[in-house]
Design a protein around this motif. Structure first.
Motif, short mmCIF file in Angstrom:
data_model
loop_
_atom_site.label_atom_id
_atom_site.label_comp_id
_atom_site.label_asym_id
_atom_site.label_seq_id
_atom_site.Cartn_x
_atom_site.Cartn_y
_atom_site.Cartn_z
N SER A 173 0.85 -1.18 0.00
CA SER A 173 0.00 0.00 0.00
C SER A 173 0.90 1.25 0.00
N SER A 174 0.48 2.29 0.67
CA SER A 174 1.26 3.53 0.71
C SER A 174 0.72 4.46 1.78
N LYS A 175 1.61 5.28 2.33
CA LYS A 175 1.18 6.32 3.26
C LYS A 175 0.24 7.31 2.56
N ALA A 176 0.28 7.32 1.24
CA ALA A 176 -0.61 8.19 0.48
C ALA A 176 -2.08 7.91 0.78
N HIS A 177 -2.39 6.75 1.37
CA HIS A 177 -3.78 6.44 1.69
C HIS A 177 -4.39 7.50 2.60
N GLU A 178 -3.57 8.24 3.33
CA GLU A 178 -4.07 9.25 4.25
C GLU A 178 -4.65 10.47 3.52
N LEU A 179 -4.35 10.61 2.23
CA LEU A 179 -4.84 11.75 1.45
C LEU A 179 -6.00 11.37 0.55
N HIS A 180 -6.68 10.30 0.89
CA HIS A 180 -7.75 9.78 0.05
C HIS A 180 -8.97 10.70 0.02
N GLU A 181 -9.79 10.50 -0.99
CA GLU A 181 -11.15 11.05 -1.05
C GLU A 181 -12.05 9.92 -1.55
#
Length: 319
Positions: A173-181
């Motif tokens: 996965s990725s820490k980018a998941h925190e910026l999801h919409e």
């Protein structure tokens, strides 16, 4: 094309992630000496970057390693590279296109016939694509490559994983998941969204998927997700040239190379203390907290059910 304002917004959003990683990212390494003789490991996207280094490490430990990718030439080169550097000749390539359900089904059918077991499944393939576009299955391409395609592949190989237990499913996965919409009612990704949001949504789904699997798998089969860190790999190849060049330049200065980026994936695959650990999210070879949404059990189940329905509705052949 994106407007100037949108480009600035995207750049600032990426910069925020990069600054945070600069302040917090380490370079932890998997230190366990686990041997994998007699084991079979399947790695999607194992022909380059993190996937290649994961495949190399598992081969060095004695596993039979199968690289699954749609790029034949690059995969065959990777196989020869791994054999040369590890001395393990049980490294193979099988064609897989995650953008086609028909290809995923064909791959699973052939794998089932050729291999008697599956001990480690690494869902490593990933993409960031500048343009929003759709697969022949009617699913946004980033969502299909990063989430829905691996979801289907895992379901089709689940019987093999269960028969081989103790076995592990590892989801990059990725820490980018925190910026999801993310909209759990739009798993297919039909809503027009910016490239970074589409990528972030897919990575949130990855973690929710790992949680859902952990609730449904029999004892002895585990599923965990992870953030490998910001790594210089070919995942940025689908971006516009200016974004790709800036991202790779910054990453090369401050962040991980592919071998360093593979360490948390390797740890999740082989660490003996993780044999019964499931449904977790890892960073730097340690369990970490993901976005609080990933602990919402109703959301976990809802996304699972919607994804399963999406897959079943669009399969060329019944699941």
């Amino acid at each position: 094309m994106y407007s100037t304002i949108t480009r600035v917004y995207l750049f600032l959003k990426l910069t925020m992630i990069i600054i945070f990683e600069t302040l917090t990212q380490g370079k932890a390494r998997c230190k366990c000496k686990t041997k994998l003789d007699g084991k079979v490991a399947l790695i999607t996207g194992g022909n380059t970057g993190i996937g290649l280094e994961t495949a190399r490490d598992l081969a060095r430990r004695g596993a039979t390693v199968i690289i699954a990718s749609r790029n034949v030439e690059k995969s065959e080169t990777a196989v020869q590279d791994i054999i040369k550097t590890t001395g393990n000749t049980n490294v193979h390539f099988k064609s897989l296109n995650l953008l086609k359900f028909s290809s995923i089904q064909q791959f699973a059918h052939e794998f089932d016939k050729e291999y008697h077991r599956l001990d480690i499944l690494v869902n490593n393939s990933g993409a960031i694509l500048d343009k929003q576009d759709f697969s022949e299955d009617g699913i946004e391409r980033v969502i299909q490559i990063n989430y829905v395609g691996p979801f289907l592949l895992t379901e089709l190989l689940m019987h093999k994983l269960i028969a081989s237990k103790p076995s592990r499913i590892v989801i990059v996965s990725s820490k980018a998941h925190e910026l999801h919409e993310a909209d759990p009612n739009d798993i297919a990704g039909l809503t027009p969204l910016k490239f970074w949001t589409r990528f972030s949504n897919s990575k949130l789904y990855n973690i929710l998927w790992a949680r859902a699997l952990a609730k449904r798998l029999p004892e002895g089969v585990t599923a965990n997700a992870l953030h490998p860190g910001i790594v210089k790999t070919e995942i940025f190849d689908g971006m516009s040239e200016w974004v790709r060049k800036v991202a790779l330049w910054v990453i090369s200065l401050f962040f991980k190379n592919a071998e360093e980026g593979a360490q948390t994936t390797i740890h999740a695959c082989v660490a003996p203390e993780l044999e019964l650990v499931t449904g977790e999210y890892f960073e730097e070879c340690r369990i970490q907290s993901a976005n609080k949404m990933t602990r919402d059990e109703k959301l976990v189940d809802y996304v699972w059910e919607n994804t399963m329905k999406l897959v079943k509705d669009r399969l060329p052949k019944p699941l």
